[in-house]
Scaffold this motif. Structure first.
Motif, PDB file in Angstrom:
ATOM      1  N   ASN A 138      72.765  70.175  64.585  1.00 26.61           N
ATOM      2  CA  ASN A 138      73.690  71.221  65.018  1.00 26.61           C
ATOM      3  C   ASN A 138      74.342  71.916  63.832  1.00 26.61           C
ATOM      4  OD1 ASN A 138      74.629  72.004  67.863  1.00 26.61           O
ATOM      5  ND2 ASN A 138      74.159  69.816  68.113  1.00 26.61           N
ATOM      6  N   VAL A 139      74.694  71.141  62.806  1.00 26.08           N
ATOM      7  CA  VAL A 139      75.349  71.733  61.639  1.00 26.08           C
ATOM      8  C   VAL A 139      74.326  72.428  60.744  1.00 26.08           C
ATOM      9  CG1 VAL A 139      76.789  71.260  59.620  1.00 26.08           C
ATOM     10  CG2 VAL A 139      77.208  70.050  61.762  1.00 26.08           C
ATOM     11  N   MET A 140      73.152  71.842  60.615  1.00 24.89           N
ATOM     12  CA  MET A 140      72.108  72.458  59.792  1.00 24.89           C
ATOM     13  C   MET A 140      71.690  73.826  60.319  1.00 24.89           C
ATOM     14  SD  MET A 140      69.579  69.257  58.875  1.00 24.89           S
ATOM     15  CE  MET A 140      68.375  70.348  58.081  1.00 24.89           C
ATOM     16  N   ILE A 141      71.641  73.972  61.631  1.00 21.46           N
ATOM     17  CA  ILE A 141      71.092  75.196  62.204  1.00 21.46           C
ATOM     18  C   ILE A 141      71.948  76.413  61.861  1.00 21.46           C
ATOM     19  CG2 ILE A 141      72.225  75.222  64.480  1.00 21.46           C
ATOM     20  CD1 ILE A 141      69.403  75.814  65.645  1.00 21.46           C
ATOM     21  N   GLY A 142      73.253  76.176  61.619  1.00 26.61           N
ATOM     22  CA  GLY A 142      74.109  77.288  61.225  1.00 26.61           C
ATOM     23  C   GLY A 142      73.668  77.928  59.928  1.00 26.61           C
ATOM     24  N   GLN A 143      73.269  77.094  58.969  1.00 29.77           N
ATOM     25  CA  GLN A 143      72.780  77.616  57.693  1.00 29.77           C
ATOM     26  C   GLN A 143      71.346  78.104  57.802  1.00 29.77           C
ATOM     27  OE1 GLN A 143      73.347  74.832  54.439  1.00 29.77           O
ATOM     28  NE2 GLN A 143      75.061  76.058  53.727  1.00 29.77           N
ATOM     29  N   GLU A 144      70.555  77.449  58.633  1.00 33.53           N
ATOM     30  CA  GLU A 144      69.135  77.791  58.701  1.00 33.53           C
ATOM     31  C   GLU A 144      68.895  79.187  59.237  1.00 33.53           C
ATOM     32  OE1 GLU A 144      67.653  74.460  60.957  1.00 33.53           O
ATOM     33  OE2 GLU A 144      66.893  73.506  59.146  1.00 33.53           O
ATOM     34  N   GLY A 170      65.337  82.393  50.977  1.00 31.60           N
ATOM     35  CA  GLY A 170      64.374  82.980  50.057  1.00 31.60           C
ATOM     36  C   GLY A 170      62.989  83.049  50.672  1.00 31.60           C
ATOM     37  N   ILE A 171      62.116  83.840  50.105  1.00 27.54           N
ATOM     38  CA  ILE A 171      60.754  83.983  50.603  1.00 27.54           C
ATOM     39  C   ILE A 171      60.076  82.625  50.564  1.00 27.54           C
ATOM     40  CG2 ILE A 171      58.497  85.025  50.151  1.00 27.54           C
ATOM     41  CD1 ILE A 171      59.969  87.420  48.990  1.00 27.54           C
ATOM     42  N   GLY A 172      59.473  82.252  51.676  1.00 29.31           N
ATOM     43  CA  GLY A 172      58.765  80.982  51.754  1.00 29.31           C
ATOM     44  C   GLY A 172      59.660  79.807  52.095  1.00 29.31           C
ATOM     45  N   SER A 173      60.971  80.026  52.145  1.00 27.19           N
ATOM     46  CA  SER A 173      61.866  78.911  52.428  1.00 27.19           C
ATOM     47  C   SER A 173      62.219  78.824  53.907  1.00 27.19           C
ATOM     48  CB  SER A 173      63.147  79.032  51.608  1.00 27.19           C
ATOM     49  OG  SER A 173      63.856  80.198  51.969  1.00 27.19           O
ATOM     50  N   THR A 174      62.049  79.930  54.663  1.00 26.86           N
ATOM     51  CA  THR A 174      62.358  79.917  56.082  1.00 26.86           C
ATOM     52  C   THR A 174      61.231  80.543  56.877  1.00 26.86           C
ATOM     53  OG1 THR A 174      63.460  82.072  56.049  1.00 26.86           O
ATOM     54  CG2 THR A 174      64.842  80.145  55.623  1.00 26.86           C
ATOM     55  N   PHE A 175      61.134  80.101  58.132  1.00 22.71           N
ATOM     56  CA  PHE A 175      60.190  80.699  59.064  1.00 22.71           C
ATOM     57  C   PHE A 175      60.853  80.699  60.431  1.00 22.71           C
ATOM     58  CE2 PHE A 175      56.737  80.238  62.226  1.00 22.71           C
ATOM     59  CZ  PHE A 175      56.103  81.449  62.001  1.00 22.71           C
ATOM     60  N   LEU A 176      61.030  81.895  61.005  1.00 17.67           N
ATOM     61  CA  LEU A 176      61.708  82.040  62.287  1.00 17.67           C
ATOM     62  C   LEU A 176      63.085  81.374  62.259  1.00 17.67           C
ATOM     63  CD1 LEU A 176      58.779  81.439  64.798  1.00 17.67           C
ATOM     64  CD2 LEU A 176      59.703  83.620  64.020  1.00 17.67           C
ATOM     65  N   ARG A 225      64.115  78.790  60.565  1.00 20.48           N
ATOM     66  CA  ARG A 225      64.173  77.373  60.207  1.00 20.48           C
ATOM     67  C   ARG A 225      63.749  77.177  58.760  1.00 20.48           C
ATOM     68  NH1 ARG A 225      65.018  74.162  64.568  1.00 20.48           N
ATOM     69  NH2 ARG A 225      65.906  72.881  62.920  1.00 20.48           N
ATOM     70  N   SER A 226      64.363  76.221  58.068  1.00 18.08           N
ATOM     71  CA  SER A 226      64.085  76.022  56.648  1.00 18.08           C
ATOM     72  C   SER A 226      63.082  74.891  56.432  1.00 18.08           C
ATOM     73  CB  SER A 226      65.387  75.714  55.900  1.00 18.08           C
ATOM     74  OG  SER A 226      66.003  74.569  56.424  1.00 18.08           O
ATOM     75  N   PHE A 227      62.433  74.933  55.257  1.00 15.73           N
ATOM     76  CA  PHE A 227      61.423  73.948  54.915  1.00 15.73           C
ATOM     77  C   PHE A 227      61.564  73.583  53.432  1.00 15.73           C
ATOM     78  CE2 PHE A 227      59.809  76.380  58.470  1.00 15.73           C
ATOM     79  CZ  PHE A 227      59.358  75.384  59.341  1.00 15.73           C
ATOM     80  N   GLY A 228      60.895  72.474  53.036  1.00 12.91           N
ATOM     81  CA  GLY A 228      60.842  72.100  51.635  1.00 12.91           C
ATOM     82  C   GLY A 228      62.205  71.883  51.015  1.00 12.91           C
ATOM     83  N   LYS A 251      64.563  73.956  50.393  1.00  9.88           N
ATOM     84  CA  LYS A 251      65.638  74.632  51.125  1.00  9.88           C
ATOM     85  C   LYS A 251      66.183  73.734  52.234  1.00  9.88           C
ATOM     86  CE  LYS A 251      68.108  78.146  52.737  1.00  9.88           C
ATOM     87  NZ  LYS A 251      69.261  78.701  52.015  1.00  9.88           N
ATOM     88  N   LYS A 252      65.282  73.056  52.951  1.00  6.45           N
ATOM     89  CA  LYS A 252      65.722  72.165  54.024  1.00  6.45           C
ATOM     90  C   LYS A 252      66.509  70.984  53.475  1.00  6.45           C
ATOM     91  CE  LYS A 252      64.235  69.742  58.163  1.00  6.45           C
ATOM     92  NZ  LYS A 252      63.150  69.511  59.134  1.00  6.45           N
TER      93      LYS A 252
END
Length: 263
Positions: free
Chosen positions: A97-103, A108-114, A116-119, A121-122
Motif C-alpha cells: 500500500n505504501v509502495m504503490i504511492g511512489q510507484e 526513469g526509463i526502464g524503471s517503471t511499467f504501467l 509499477r517499478s522494477f529492479g 527502482k523497486k
C-alpha cells in the motif's frame, strides 16, 4: 522559495453551485509550516474548502496561490490527504500500500511499467516504504493486509501512504473521528511529531474543538456572517475567527464564543 511569500494565499475565494453559495470572500494567508485546524458547524463548507486545496474542486471566483502561483486544479504529489474513512487498498499488504504511492510517480526509463517499478527502482521504493512504516509504528506489520489491522493501525497506514510522496502540504479530513479516545491520543502525538519532523504545512478539519486547539498553531472557524432565513443558500460561510494558538491568552479569551457558535 521566497520566505517572505506565504506558501498559501487565498484571495477573495468563492464557491457556488448554481444559486447555492457555499463559501464567500475568503481572504487568508498561510505560512509554510503552519498547522491550521478547521472547525465549524456542519454545512459550513469546510470539506468543500479542503477539496479546493486538493484540486478536486475549482473556485467559482477568486484564487488560491501556492508559492505565489495559481494552485493546480488537479491533485499533485505536493498535496497529500488522509480521510476519516481509510483510503487504503484492501487487496495489498501494508508494505505494498505504501509502495504503490511512489510507484505511480514518474520513474526513469526502464524503471517503471504501467506505474509499477522494477529492479533497483523497486528496491529503493521498498526501502523507503519500510522506513515510513517504521516511522508511523507499523514496522512489525509490513506483510499484513488492512483487514488484519486495527482501526488505529489502518489510519497509520493511510498516513504513511500519503507521506511517502513527501508532500509539502498535508490535508486531513477528520482523520481521527472514527477512533476511540485512547487510540486518538496516540494518533495526535504521531501527527504532531510528523508535522514537526517533516516541516509540513497542515490543514485539518475536526469536529473536536479540543483536538483543534491541541494540534494546530492556528484555528479557523467557518461560519455564516450574513443570514437570510427565507433563502439560507443566498450567503456563504466565511472564516470568522483566525486564532494564533501560539498565544494562549488570545485563544482562551474567545474559546467560549467559538463553542457556542459550533455547538
Amino acid at each position: 522559495m521566497n520566505k517572505d511569500v506565504p506558501i498559501i494565499q487565498i484571495n477573495n475565494l468563492w464557491k457556488e453551485y448554481g444559486e447555492n453559495i457555499v463559501l464567500e470572500r475568503l481572504k487568508l494567508d498561510v505560512k509554510e509550516g503552519d498547522f491550521v485546524s478547521i472547525v465549524g458547524a456542519s454545512g459550513c463548507g469546510k470539506t468543500t474548502f479542503l477539496n479546493m486545496m486538493l484540486g478536486t474542486e475549482k473556485p467559482s471566483r477568486g484564487e488560491i496561490l501556492l508559492d505565489g502561483e495559481p494552485l493546480s486544479c488537479e491533485p499533485s504529489v505536493e498535496r497529500g490527504i488522509v480521510f476519516q474513512k481509510y483510503s487504503v487498498f484492501p487487496h495489498l499488504t501494508a508494505l505494498e500500500n505504501v509502495m504503490i504511492g511512489q510507484e505511480f510517480e514518474a520513474g526513469g526509463i526502464g524503471s517503471t511499467f504501467l506505474g509499477r517499478s522494477f529492479g533497483d527502482k523497486k528496491k529503493q521504493t521498498e526501502q523507503a516504504a519500510k522506513a515510513m512504516l517504521e516511522q508511523v509504528g507499523l514496522g512489525h506489520a509490513l506483510q499484513k493486509y488492512p483487514h488484519e489491522l486495527s482501526g488505529g493501525m489502518r489510519q497509520r497506514l493511510s498516513i504513511a501512504q500519503s507521506l511517502i510522496k513527501k508532500p509539502r502540504i498535508l490535508l486531513l479530513d477528520e482523520p481521527f473521528g472514527a477512533l476511540d479516545p485512547g487510540i486518538r491520543k496516540d494518533m495526535h502525538e504521531l501527527i504532531k511529531s510528523l508535522w514537526q519532523e517533516q516541516k509540513l504545512t497542515v490543514f485539518m478539519i475536526t469536529h473536536d474543538l479540543s483536538e483543534g486547539f491541541y494540534l494546530g498553531n492556528r484555528l479557523w472557524v467557518f461560519d455564516h456572517v450574513r443570514h437570510d432565513e427565507q433563502a439560507p443558500e443566498r450567503y456563504g460561510a466565511q472564516v470568522t475567527f483566525d486564532i494564533d494558538l501560539d498565544k494562549p491568552s488570545a485563544a482562551d479569551s474567545i474559546s467560549q464564543q467559538i463553542i457556542k457558535k459550533i455547538a
